[in-house]
Design an enzyme around this catalytic site. Structure first.
Site, PDB file in Angstrom:
ATOM      1  N   SER A  98     -36.049 -36.787 -36.067  1.00  0.00           N
ATOM      2  CA  SER A  98     -35.434 -37.898 -37.161  1.00  0.00           C
ATOM      3  C   SER A  98     -36.469 -38.750 -38.139  1.00  0.00           C
ATOM      4  CB  SER A  98     -34.338 -38.492 -36.505  1.00  0.00           C
ATOM      5  OG  SER A  98     -35.344 -39.365 -35.662  1.00  0.00           O
ATOM      6  N   ALA A 117     -39.006 -35.684 -42.765  1.00  0.00           N
ATOM      7  CA  ALA A 117     -38.719 -34.571 -42.677  1.00  0.00           C
ATOM      8  C   ALA A 117     -37.233 -33.956 -42.408  1.00  0.00           C
ATOM      9  CB  ALA A 117     -39.895 -33.867 -41.902  1.00  0.00           C
ATOM     10  N   THR A 164     -42.826 -41.900 -39.117  1.00  0.00           N
ATOM     11  CA  THR A 164     -42.368 -42.374 -40.385  1.00  0.00           C
ATOM     12  C   THR A 164     -42.250 -43.964 -40.695  1.00  0.00           C
ATOM     13  OG1 THR A 164     -41.260 -40.049 -40.895  1.00  0.00           O
ATOM     14  CG2 THR A 164     -40.562 -41.954 -42.249  1.00  0.00           C
ATOM     15  N   TYR A 224     -43.697 -46.203 -39.040  1.00  0.00           N
ATOM     16  CA  TYR A 224     -44.888 -46.803 -38.818  1.00  0.00           C
ATOM     17  C   TYR A 224     -45.905 -46.692 -40.322  1.00  0.00           C
ATOM     18  CZ  TYR A 224     -44.247 -47.496 -33.946  1.00  0.00           C
ATOM     19  OH  TYR A 224     -43.687 -48.054 -32.876  1.00  0.00           O
ATOM     20  N   GLN A 274     -47.642 -47.194 -43.503  1.00  0.00           N
ATOM     21  CA  GLN A 274     -48.080 -48.421 -44.391  1.00  0.00           C
ATOM     22  C   GLN A 274     -48.089 -48.234 -45.989  1.00  0.00           C
ATOM     23  OE1 GLN A 274     -51.249 -50.703 -42.696  1.00  0.00           O
ATOM     24  NE2 GLN A 274     -49.788 -51.068 -40.889  1.00  0.00           N
ATOM     25  N   GLU A 283     -55.461 -45.496 -53.160  1.00  0.00           N
ATOM     26  CA  GLU A 283     -56.130 -45.382 -51.810  1.00  0.00           C
ATOM     27  C   GLU A 283     -57.403 -44.228 -51.631  1.00  0.00           C
ATOM     28  OE1 GLU A 283     -52.810 -44.068 -49.233  1.00  0.00           O
ATOM     29  OE2 GLU A 283     -51.937 -46.265 -49.243  1.00  0.00           O
ATOM     30  N   HIS A 329     -58.040 -42.326 -38.670  1.00  0.00           N
ATOM     31  CA  HIS A 329     -58.070 -43.325 -39.858  1.00  0.00           C
ATOM     32  C   HIS A 329     -59.234 -44.284 -39.696  1.00  0.00           C
ATOM     33  CE1 HIS A 329     -56.722 -46.354 -42.467  1.00  0.00           C
ATOM     34  NE2 HIS A 329     -55.619 -45.353 -42.994  1.00  0.00           N
ATOM     35  N   ARG A 344     -61.146 -40.192 -46.421  1.00  0.00           N
ATOM     36  CA  ARG A 344     -61.098 -40.480 -45.276  1.00  0.00           C
ATOM     37  C   ARG A 344     -61.903 -40.078 -44.208  1.00  0.00           C
ATOM     38  NH1 ARG A 344     -54.923 -40.916 -43.705  1.00  0.00           N
ATOM     39  NH2 ARG A 344     -54.562 -42.736 -45.217  1.00  0.00           N
ATOM     40  N   HIS A 349     -55.096 -40.368 -36.044  1.00  0.00           N
ATOM     41  CA  HIS A 349     -54.074 -40.869 -37.041  1.00  0.00           C
ATOM     42  C   HIS A 349     -53.114 -39.726 -37.503  1.00  0.00           C
ATOM     43  CE1 HIS A 349     -52.109 -43.349 -40.230  1.00  0.00           C
ATOM     44  NE2 HIS A 349     -52.530 -42.356 -41.297  1.00  0.00           N
ATOM     45  N   ARG A 378     -56.601 -34.595 -44.880  1.00  0.00           N
ATOM     46  CA  ARG A 378     -55.405 -34.849 -45.803  1.00  0.00           C
ATOM     47  C   ARG A 378     -55.869 -36.087 -46.658  1.00  0.00           C
ATOM     48  NH1 ARG A 378     -51.250 -38.886 -45.096  1.00  0.00           N
ATOM     49  NH2 ARG A 378     -52.276 -39.638 -43.201  1.00  0.00           N
ATOM     50  N   LEU A 386     -46.222 -38.075 -46.250  1.00  0.00           N
ATOM     51  CA  LEU A 386     -44.686 -38.193 -46.539  1.00  0.00           C
ATOM     52  C   LEU A 386     -44.134 -37.333 -47.680  1.00  0.00           C
ATOM     53  CD1 LEU A 386     -44.672 -42.368 -46.276  1.00  0.00           C
ATOM     54  CD2 LEU A 386     -43.751 -40.589 -44.694  1.00  0.00           C
TER      55      LEU A 386
HETATM   56  P1  FAD Z   1     -41.971 -38.418 -37.577  1.00  0.00           P
HETATM   57  O1  FAD Z   1     -41.573 -39.289 -38.410  1.00  0.00           O
HETATM   58  O2  FAD Z   1     -43.038 -38.570 -36.567  1.00  0.00           O
HETATM   59  O3  FAD Z   1     -40.622 -37.908 -36.459  1.00  0.00           O
HETATM   60  C1  FAD Z   1     -40.591 -36.972 -35.482  1.00  0.00           C
HETATM   61  C2  FAD Z   1     -39.307 -36.891 -34.849  1.00  0.00           C
HETATM   62  O4  FAD Z   1     -39.340 -35.884 -34.002  1.00  0.00           O
HETATM   63  C3  FAD Z   1     -39.100 -38.244 -34.129  1.00  0.00           C
HETATM   64  O5  FAD Z   1     -37.417 -38.629 -34.350  1.00  0.00           O
HETATM   65  C4  FAD Z   1     -38.796 -37.724 -32.819  1.00  0.00           C
HETATM   66  O6  FAD Z   1     -38.008 -38.197 -31.958  1.00  0.00           O
HETATM   67  C5  FAD Z   1     -38.655 -36.328 -32.742  1.00  0.00           C
HETATM   68  N1  FAD Z   1     -39.056 -35.545 -31.671  1.00  0.00           N
HETATM   69  C6  FAD Z   1     -40.373 -35.251 -31.250  1.00  0.00           C
HETATM   70  N2  FAD Z   1     -40.288 -34.227 -30.445  1.00  0.00           N
HETATM   71  C7  FAD Z   1     -39.091 -34.080 -30.246  1.00  0.00           C
HETATM   72  C8  FAD Z   1     -38.517 -33.307 -29.010  1.00  0.00           C
HETATM   73  N3  FAD Z   1     -39.034 -32.624 -28.086  1.00  0.00           N
HETATM   74  N4  FAD Z   1     -37.245 -33.500 -28.947  1.00  0.00           N
HETATM   75  C9  FAD Z   1     -36.537 -34.118 -29.774  1.00  0.00           C
HETATM   76  N5  FAD Z   1     -37.006 -34.855 -30.680  1.00  0.00           N
HETATM   77  C10 FAD Z   1     -38.221 -34.763 -30.811  1.00  0.00           C
HETATM   78  N6  FAD Z   1     -48.342 -40.912 -44.446  1.00  0.00           N
HETATM   79  C11 FAD Z   1     -48.319 -40.993 -45.687  1.00  0.00           C
HETATM   80  O7  FAD Z   1     -47.925 -40.110 -46.788  1.00  0.00           O
HETATM   81  N7  FAD Z   1     -48.294 -42.522 -46.274  1.00  0.00           N
HETATM   82  C12 FAD Z   1     -48.546 -43.564 -45.417  1.00  0.00           C
HETATM   83  O8  FAD Z   1     -48.622 -44.816 -46.019  1.00  0.00           O
HETATM   84  C13 FAD Z   1     -48.743 -43.132 -43.989  1.00  0.00           C
HETATM   85  N8  FAD Z   1     -49.201 -44.267 -43.140  1.00  0.00           N
HETATM   86  C14 FAD Z   1     -49.043 -44.234 -41.687  1.00  0.00           C
HETATM   87  C15 FAD Z   1     -49.367 -45.151 -40.917  1.00  0.00           C
HETATM   88  C16 FAD Z   1     -49.259 -44.864 -39.821  1.00  0.00           C
HETATM   89  C17 FAD Z   1     -49.350 -46.015 -38.818  1.00  0.00           C
HETATM   90  C18 FAD Z   1     -49.075 -43.681 -39.048  1.00  0.00           C
HETATM   91  C19 FAD Z   1     -48.953 -43.312 -37.767  1.00  0.00           C
HETATM   92  C20 FAD Z   1     -48.729 -42.585 -39.822  1.00  0.00           C
HETATM   93  C21 FAD Z   1     -48.811 -42.682 -41.450  1.00  0.00           C
HETATM   94  N9  FAD Z   1     -48.571 -41.547 -42.569  1.00  0.00           N
HETATM   95  C22 FAD Z   1     -48.551 -41.826 -43.670  1.00  0.00           C
HETATM   96  C23 FAD Z   1     -48.330 -40.323 -41.588  1.00  0.00           C
HETATM   97  C24 FAD Z   1     -46.748 -40.207 -42.089  1.00  0.00           C
HETATM   98  O9  FAD Z   1     -46.026 -41.421 -41.488  1.00  0.00           O
HETATM   99  C25 FAD Z   1     -46.348 -39.068 -40.842  1.00  0.00           C
HETATM  100  O10 FAD Z   1     -46.984 -37.731 -41.104  1.00  0.00           O
HETATM  101  C26 FAD Z   1     -44.840 -38.788 -41.505  1.00  0.00           C
HETATM  102  O11 FAD Z   1     -44.082 -39.972 -41.228  1.00  0.00           O
HETATM  103  C27 FAD Z   1     -44.294 -37.682 -40.453  1.00  0.00           C
HETATM  104  O12 FAD Z   1     -43.071 -37.418 -40.574  1.00  0.00           O
HETATM  105  P2  FAD Z   1     -42.181 -36.284 -39.676  1.00  0.00           P
HETATM  106  O13 FAD Z   1     -40.726 -36.340 -40.177  1.00  0.00           O
HETATM  107  O14 FAD Z   1     -43.059 -35.011 -39.859  1.00  0.00           O
HETATM  108  O15 FAD Z   1     -42.174 -36.895 -38.166  1.00  0.00           O
HETATM  109  C1  SIN Z   2     -52.658 -45.948 -44.894  1.00  0.00           C
HETATM  110  O1  SIN Z   2     -51.775 -46.652 -45.236  1.00  0.00           O
HETATM  111  O2  SIN Z   2     -53.658 -46.092 -44.959  1.00  0.00           O
HETATM  112  C2  SIN Z   2     -52.101 -44.643 -44.358  1.00  0.00           C
HETATM  113  C3  SIN Z   2     -51.926 -44.113 -45.439  1.00  0.00           C
HETATM  114  C4  SIN Z   2     -51.792 -42.338 -44.594  1.00  0.00           C
HETATM  115  O3  SIN Z   2     -52.101 -42.237 -43.617  1.00  0.00           O
HETATM  116  O4  SIN Z   2     -51.343 -41.817 -45.768  1.00  0.00           O
END
Ligand code: FAD
Ligand code: SIN
Length: 525
Positions: free
Chosen positions: A12, A15, A42, A44, A46, A113, A241, A288, A349, A384, A390
């Site tokens: 959730s 994606a 997601t 987290y 920033q 960035e 990171h 990075r 990261h 990346r 995102l």
């Molecule tokens: P996620 O948002 O991680 O969601 C994963 C989901 O899967 C969760 O709901 C979890 O509960 C679920 N899940 C996992 N395993 C299971 C399971 N076995 N059964 C049921 N549910 C499960 N990217 C950017 O583009 N810009 C940014 O500024 C940026 N800043 C970042 C800062 C931080 C601190 C971090 C950690 C990441 C950052 N990123 C950034 C990277 C980006 O946030 C992530 O790559 C992106 O949010 C991933 O989204 P997602 O939907 O793939 O997964």
């Molecule tokens: C950050 O805000 O530096 C993270 C950006 C990212 O991971 O894409």
């Protein structure tokens, strides 16, 4: 109990939810997450989300920056797809109520960035991810076609294997019928059948001892696909990171966004000297992989645990306005970022590799799609570009739905799947062994499979991991299923894939740097 849905969405974050919101117009959707709707990578994020918005930026420049950062390993078609489709997906986010910061003229306030040649990062202060996640959750709650399952943990995806067939890596047309899912509140295991399944399970940070990722990031989707004999690629490209707050013991490690360097902050060694120009002419704004390696090198040469990030020369009020959460967090630890340097060090990261998908988000397994950090689209190549994930997640979730809709009506539920069989299992004698093994995996990966690698270190890592693998598989076979044991199995699988694919890459490229092959081989493009 067996439950049937047109779309089974596991995860959730951006994606999973963006897919679910659109899919709900066409059928019944189950949206699963292993803790709460809001706990995801997601939330987290920033810095923000990259998209070409105004001149002088252009699609060509965003494509070029992504390719340079990816170090000759990107899939050009995937890069073009994400860059060209980004603006329309940003519009979707705006339609769902996401509030990106604007300037006094009503134009989007774009950040810059590392690796970006232009200001192109849409953001909400310094907590863009939280803003996106909360806006999407509000939309989900307003949708009756989406059934939300919080604290439901997906254990395995279902394929012909579960109907008694032998499935190998060579089996043509492996099909996905849904997943076995553990309801963590009752400890019951349900069969969720889906005509279409989307894996959106996020990252793998928990494989390392320090990471910016929340603890849910155990690579479950990647491990499930690996066990189901699907194709996984580019696992050696683990992104560290450069600037996580140095505050030992805090997990996840607090991030100091790269946007702060785009804004004017510079890196300094502990004696106050700038050092990035020695490594790259782009200085603190180099991509990075380069910045993280440079910091790692300076720390090793000097025997230091951190370097400094200095934003003190910028206007104090502006700094507080742009980065209010970082300001507040550091102040709580006695660091006033408008006056004091911030101690930072590189931390795991992001993962560039994962479940291989085509331009439609389709995995190598039929009826199974993947989007977001668990997938490998080829956009990021070997490294990346900041804020490209995102946007990749939402673009590919959209593509996956469009492709899935073309087959939805021709797919029927598969009724051959038996209920989960836990005969002969019992509670593990010592639950603590699971936690301890988890810590061992993190230790192995952080010690031997970090920013700088070597054949010797990778081999050591593999040998130690093999022992944990055997012990854990044995324990799993005789244990009642729990989230803890499943996650341990999953981090072991993910660690195995990272080490194995790192051993196979006989060159240094992007995020994979090895002292045994310091040169890059001929460009792959
Ligand atoms: P996620 O948002 O991680 O969601 C994963 C989901 O899967 C969760 O709901 C979890 O509960 C679920 N899940 C996992 N395993 C299971 C399971 N076995 N059964 C049921 N549910 C499960 N990217 C950017 O583009 N810009 C940014 O500024 C940026 N800043 C970042 C800062 C931080 C601190 C971090 C950690 C990441 C950052 N990123 C950034 C990277 C980006 O946030 C992530 O790559 C992106 O949010 C991933 O989204 P997602 O939907 O793939 O997964
Ligand atoms: C950050 O805000 O530096 C993270 C950006 C990212 O991971 O894409």
């Amino acid at each position: 109990m067996t439950r049937k849905f047109d779309f089974l969405v596991i995860g959730s974050g951006i994606a999973g939810i963006s897919f679910a919101l659109k899919a709900a117009q066409y059928g019944k959707v189950a949206l699963l997450c292993k803790t709460t709707l809001g706990e995801s990578n997601t939330s987290y994020a920033q810095g923000g989300i990259a998209s070409v918005t105004y001149a002088p930026d252009s699609f060509e420049k965003h494509i070029e920056d992504t390719l340079i950062s990816g170090d000759g390993h990107c899939n050009l078609a995937a890069v073009k797809k994400v860059v060209y489709e980004a603006p329309s997906q940003i519009q979707e986010l705006l339609n769902w109520g996401v509030d990106f910061d604007k300037d006094e003229n009503g134009l989007f306030d774009l950040h810059r960035e590392g690796g970006h040649s232009e200001h192109r990062i849409l953001h909400h202060k310094d907590n863009s991810g939280f803003e996106i996640q909360e806006s999407l959750i509000r939309q989900v709650k307003a949708h009756s076609e989406i059934e939300v399952f919080e604290h439901y943990f997906a254990i395995e995806i279902l394929t012909q294997h579960h109907c008694g067939q032998i499935v190998t890596h060579h089996t043509p047309n492996i099909e996905c019928y849904g997943a076995y899912v553990l309801d963590q509140r009752t400890n019951n295991i349900h069969t969720f059948l889906g005509k279409i399944t989307l894996l959106a399970t996020g990252g793998i940070g928990s494989v390392y001892s320090t990471t910016t990722n929340p603890e849910i990031a155990t690579g479950d989707g990647i491990a499930m696909v690996h066990r189901a004999r699907g194709v996984i690629k580019d696992m050696e490209f683990v992104q560290f990171h450069p600037t996580a707050l140095f505050h030992p013991g805090e997990r996840p490690t607090y991030l100091i966004t790269e946007a702060i360097r785009g804004y004017g902050a510079v890196l300094r060694t502990q004696d106050g000297k700038e050092f990035m120009q020695k490594y790259d002419e782009r200085g603190s704004l180099a991509p990075r992989d380069i910045v993280a390696r440079a910091i790692d090198n300076e720390m090793k040469m000097r025997g230091h645990d951190y370097v400094y990030l200095d934003v003190t020369r910028m206007n104090a009020e502006e700094t507080k306005t742009h980065f209010p959460n970082i300001y507040k967090k550091c102040l709580e630890l006695g660091i006033d970022i408008t006056k004091d340097f911030i101690p930072v060090s590189p931390t795991q990261h992001y993962l560039c590799g994962g479940i291989v998908v085509d331009l439609n988000g389709k995995s190598s397994i039929n009826q199974l799609y993947a989007a977001g950090e668990c997938s490998c689209t080829g956009l990021h190549g070997a490294n990346r570009l900041a804020s490209n994930s995102l946007i990749e997640a939402i673009v590919y979730a959209d593509a996956a739905l469009k492709d899935a809709l073309q087959q939805l009506n021709s797919i029927s539920f598969n009724d051959c799947i038996p209920a989960w069989n836990d005969e002969g299992t019992s509670l593990p004698e010592e639950m603590v062994l699971i936690t301890q093994s988890f810590r061992e995996v993190e230790q192995i990966m952080s010690t031997y499979v970090g920013i700088v690698r070597s054949n010797l270190r990778l081999k050591r890592a593999m040998k130690r991991l093999e022992i944990l693998y055997r012990e854990t598989e044995h324990l799993f076979e005789k244990s009642v299923v729990s989230r803890e044991i499943c996650e341990l199995r999953n981090v072991i699988s993910v660690a195995y894939l990272i080490i194995k694919q790192a051993i196979m890459r006989k060159e240094s490229r992007g995020l994979h740097y090895t002292v045994d092959y310091p040169e890059r081989m001929k460009s792959e493009q």
